[in-house]
Design a protein around this motif. Sequence first.
Motif, PDB file in Angstrom:
ATOM      1  N   VAL A 138      33.043  48.475  36.032  1.00 51.33           N
ATOM      2  CA  VAL A 138      33.467  47.961  37.329  1.00 51.33           C
ATOM      3  C   VAL A 138      34.975  48.197  37.434  1.00 51.33           C
ATOM      4  CG1 VAL A 138      33.712  45.596  36.412  1.00 51.33           C
ATOM      5  CG2 VAL A 138      33.559  45.971  38.874  1.00 51.33           C
ATOM      6  N   GLU A 139      35.389  48.792  38.526  1.00 52.09           N
ATOM      7  CA  GLU A 139      36.801  49.102  38.743  1.00 52.09           C
ATOM      8  C   GLU A 139      37.358  48.161  39.802  1.00 52.09           C
ATOM      9  OE1 GLU A 139      39.779  52.843  39.889  1.00 52.09           O
ATOM     10  OE2 GLU A 139      37.756  53.202  39.132  1.00 52.09           O
ATOM     11  N   PHE A 140      38.579  47.680  39.550  1.00 51.97           N
ATOM     12  CA  PHE A 140      39.203  46.726  40.457  1.00 51.97           C
ATOM     13  C   PHE A 140      40.408  47.339  41.163  1.00 51.97           C
ATOM     14  CE2 PHE A 140      37.319  44.082  37.050  1.00 51.97           C
ATOM     15  CZ  PHE A 140      36.407  43.376  37.822  1.00 51.97           C
ATOM     16  N   ALA A 153      43.088  47.010  49.536  1.00 49.38           N
ATOM     17  CA  ALA A 153      43.522  48.371  49.181  1.00 49.38           C
ATOM     18  C   ALA A 153      42.774  48.781  47.921  1.00 49.38           C
ATOM     19  CB  ALA A 153      45.032  48.437  48.975  1.00 49.38           C
ATOM     20  N   ALA A 154      41.491  49.050  48.049  1.00 56.08           N
ATOM     21  CA  ALA A 154      40.616  49.285  46.900  1.00 56.08           C
ATOM     22  C   ALA A 154      41.075  50.439  46.026  1.00 56.08           C
ATOM     23  CB  ALA A 154      39.192  49.537  47.389  1.00 56.08           C
ATOM     24  N   HIS A 155      41.778  51.423  46.623  1.00 54.38           N
ATOM     25  CA  HIS A 155      42.195  52.592  45.852  1.00 54.38           C
ATOM     26  C   HIS A 155      43.497  52.348  45.090  1.00 54.38           C
ATOM     27  CE1 HIS A 155      38.974  54.914  47.591  1.00 54.38           C
ATOM     28  NE2 HIS A 155      39.363  54.552  48.804  1.00 54.38           N
ATOM     29  N   GLU A 156      44.081  51.162  45.250  1.00 53.58           N
ATOM     30  CA  GLU A 156      45.311  50.830  44.531  1.00 53.58           C
ATOM     31  C   GLU A 156      44.944  49.997  43.308  1.00 53.58           C
ATOM     32  OE1 GLU A 156      49.628  48.675  45.379  1.00 53.58           O
ATOM     33  OE2 GLU A 156      48.336  49.293  47.062  1.00 53.58           O
ATOM     34  N   PRO A 157      45.061  50.537  42.104  1.00 58.54           N
ATOM     35  CA  PRO A 157      44.572  49.854  40.903  1.00 58.54           C
ATOM     36  C   PRO A 157      45.203  48.476  40.724  1.00 58.54           C
ATOM     37  CG  PRO A 157      45.134  52.138  40.418  1.00 58.54           C
ATOM     38  CD  PRO A 157      45.640  51.856  41.795  1.00 58.54           C
ATOM     39  N   GLY A 193      40.495  52.857  31.459  1.00 53.56           N
ATOM     40  CA  GLY A 193      41.044  53.495  32.642  1.00 53.56           C
ATOM     41  C   GLY A 193      42.515  53.838  32.455  1.00 53.56           C
ATOM     42  N   VAL A 194      42.945  54.920  33.073  1.00 54.02           N
ATOM     43  CA  VAL A 194      44.340  55.346  32.981  1.00 54.02           C
ATOM     44  C   VAL A 194      45.268  54.245  33.470  1.00 54.02           C
ATOM     45  CG1 VAL A 194      46.035  57.019  33.845  1.00 54.02           C
ATOM     46  CG2 VAL A 194      43.763  57.797  33.153  1.00 54.02           C
ATOM     47  N   HIS A 195      44.813  53.463  34.463  1.00 57.28           N
ATOM     48  CA  HIS A 195      45.624  52.382  35.018  1.00 57.28           C
ATOM     49  C   HIS A 195      45.214  51.010  34.480  1.00 57.28           C
ATOM     50  CE1 HIS A 195      47.341  55.235  37.847  1.00 57.28           C
ATOM     51  NE2 HIS A 195      46.116  55.631  38.144  1.00 57.28           N
ATOM     52  N   SER A 196      44.351  50.978  33.468  1.00 59.31           N
ATOM     53  CA  SER A 196      43.880  49.723  32.852  1.00 59.31           C
ATOM     54  C   SER A 196      43.304  48.763  33.882  1.00 59.31           C
ATOM     55  CB  SER A 196      45.033  49.053  32.080  1.00 59.31           C
ATOM     56  OG  SER A 196      45.514  49.893  31.055  1.00 59.31           O
ATOM     57  N   ASN A 197      42.565  49.297  34.834  1.00 57.89           N
ATOM     58  CA  ASN A 197      41.979  48.468  35.898  1.00 57.89           C
ATOM     59  C   ASN A 197      40.455  48.552  35.929  1.00 57.89           C
ATOM     60  OD1 ASN A 197      42.051  51.211  36.879  1.00 57.89           O
ATOM     61  ND2 ASN A 197      41.674  50.414  38.933  1.00 57.89           N
ATOM     62  N   ALA A 237      32.041  38.311  47.532  1.00 55.84           N
ATOM     63  CA  ALA A 237      32.808  37.216  46.934  1.00 55.84           C
ATOM     64  C   ALA A 237      34.008  37.708  46.150  1.00 55.84           C
ATOM     65  CB  ALA A 237      31.901  36.383  46.025  1.00 55.84           C
ATOM     66  N   VAL A 238      33.943  38.969  45.691  1.00 54.83           N
ATOM     67  CA  VAL A 238      35.027  39.542  44.871  1.00 54.83           C
ATOM     68  C   VAL A 238      35.465  40.856  45.523  1.00 54.83           C
ATOM     69  CG1 VAL A 238      35.738  40.188  42.530  1.00 54.83           C
ATOM     70  CG2 VAL A 238      33.868  38.550  42.850  1.00 54.83           C
ATOM     71  N   PRO A 239      36.306  40.789  46.550  1.00 52.21           N
ATOM     72  CA  PRO A 239      36.703  42.008  47.264  1.00 52.21           C
ATOM     73  C   PRO A 239      37.527  42.974  46.420  1.00 52.21           C
ATOM     74  CG  PRO A 239      37.951  40.097  48.037  1.00 52.21           C
ATOM     75  CD  PRO A 239      36.863  39.567  47.161  1.00 52.21           C
ATOM     76  N   GLN A 240      37.966  42.536  45.257  1.00 49.64           N
ATOM     77  CA  GLN A 240      38.723  43.428  44.366  1.00 49.64           C
ATOM     78  C   GLN A 240      37.828  44.482  43.717  1.00 49.64           C
ATOM     79  OE1 GLN A 240      38.888  40.106  44.291  1.00 49.64           O
ATOM     80  NE2 GLN A 240      41.009  39.622  44.835  1.00 49.64           N
ATOM     81  N   ILE A 241      36.514  44.316  43.792  1.00 55.79           N
ATOM     82  CA  ILE A 241      35.602  45.315  43.217  1.00 55.79           C
ATOM     83  C   ILE A 241      35.669  46.580  44.063  1.00 55.79           C
ATOM     84  CG2 ILE A 241      33.198  45.890  42.719  1.00 55.79           C
ATOM     85  CD1 ILE A 241      32.698  42.966  42.070  1.00 55.79           C
ATOM     86  N   ALA A 242      36.250  47.625  43.474  1.00 58.52           N
ATOM     87  CA  ALA A 242      36.402  48.899  44.182  1.00 58.52           C
ATOM     88  C   ALA A 242      35.231  49.831  43.928  1.00 58.52           C
ATOM     89  CB  ALA A 242      37.701  49.587  43.762  1.00 58.52           C
TER      90      ALA A 242
END
Length: 430
Positions: A358-360, A365-369, A392-396, A342-347
């Motif tokens: 949980v990282e998004f 493109a899961a590896h793109e923050p 996170g370094v990318h605040s994601n 349901a939430v494909p942004q979950i990397a």
Amino acid sequence: MSTANSELQQRKDAATPRGVGVMCDFYAERALNAELWDVEGRRFIDFAAGIAVTNTGHRHPKIVAAIREQLDRFTHTAYQVVPYRSYVELAEKINARTPGKHAKKTAFFTTGAEAVENAVKIARAATGRPGVIAFTGAFHGRTMMGMALTGKVAPYKLGFGPFPPDVFHAPFPTPLHGVTTADSLKALEHLFKADIDPQRVAAIIFEPVQGEGGFYQAPAEFVRGLRALCDTHGMLLIADEVQTGFARTGKLFAMEHYDVVPDLMTIAKSLAGGVPLSGVTGRAEIMDAAAPGGLGGTYAGNPLAVAAAHAVLDIIDSEALCDRAAVLGERLKTTLKGLRAAVPQIADVRGPGAMIAVEFGKQGAAHEPDAAFTKRVQSRALERGLLLLVCGVHSNVIRFLFPLTIEDHVFDEAIAILEDVLKETASDVK
């Protein structure tokens, strides 16, 4: 007394500097266990725990009682002037419960950054060397040495340099982003060839689970590799357990997840359940390297904080909080992993015990923050009364730091809010 958040916000903006970043625009009035209420009476579920400080919950009765009892005795003597038994007894407990069977000693300070500073001082005194190696994504405090060691520029380093010299960084293993343990260890070997002779390095400092960096757990083979490098070159291994300690990862200390023993450990945050206290624990001969007077601080090992810390250790044992952390963390991870469709942004969903993240990444493109998605999740949750922290370094990355004493029904309520918020935010993107 003001009871309006808006008025307090105006007064805050006028009276305090913008450099003290504040996440919420409401003001705490009271708190209990995993819940807090603002000055207007609104209730929030606290999944931040003061940034991993209240593992034992807000105002645990045993901690409150311990502080009150100490208040009736004395509040301050400066341990370096007139010592007290409770400091010595707490040092004995920490020495006995930190990893390793060797002789250990502990010194207490006030903040996590202060513990890190003193660990570096001790390492330099013990080795006679200046160099220190840290890692990308690391967070070790906001002091000058702390910032030098920290591997994240914004917001911690912006405009504050130059920083102390002889501090070097190597990449921390993050397989999700293509950095393996082999890559990290190879980078250290390259550092020794290109930047600093290993014979000039006093210590390598690392977090068993990176806090601000995104809750990436150090792989076992990486920690073994660090230990081997330190043994080969006469360097010390410092484990920064400021955020990972005191049952958060399902063990009293995160280093118990490894078959490696550090030379020095820094501790703070949940050590005293909300009262400022930190410490450095290490091999006795290393801890004795500094000359008398070289360590300490006016408020270091404050008796009120020490009393609270004794209560914290009792609570962790009597309420089996290490086991509780493992149970709650697994429930949260199961929920998050079940939302991936349901939430494909979950990397990624990761973390030991109850130190879960949980990282998004961007959809497809899961590896793109995706920091924007992460911020929307945090903001929506806050609107629903659930406090979440971003890292996170990318605040994601959203990190979960709920009190380990949280009641089941409050935990379930928070998880339900989280599920709804994640699904709603994901549906906005479609």
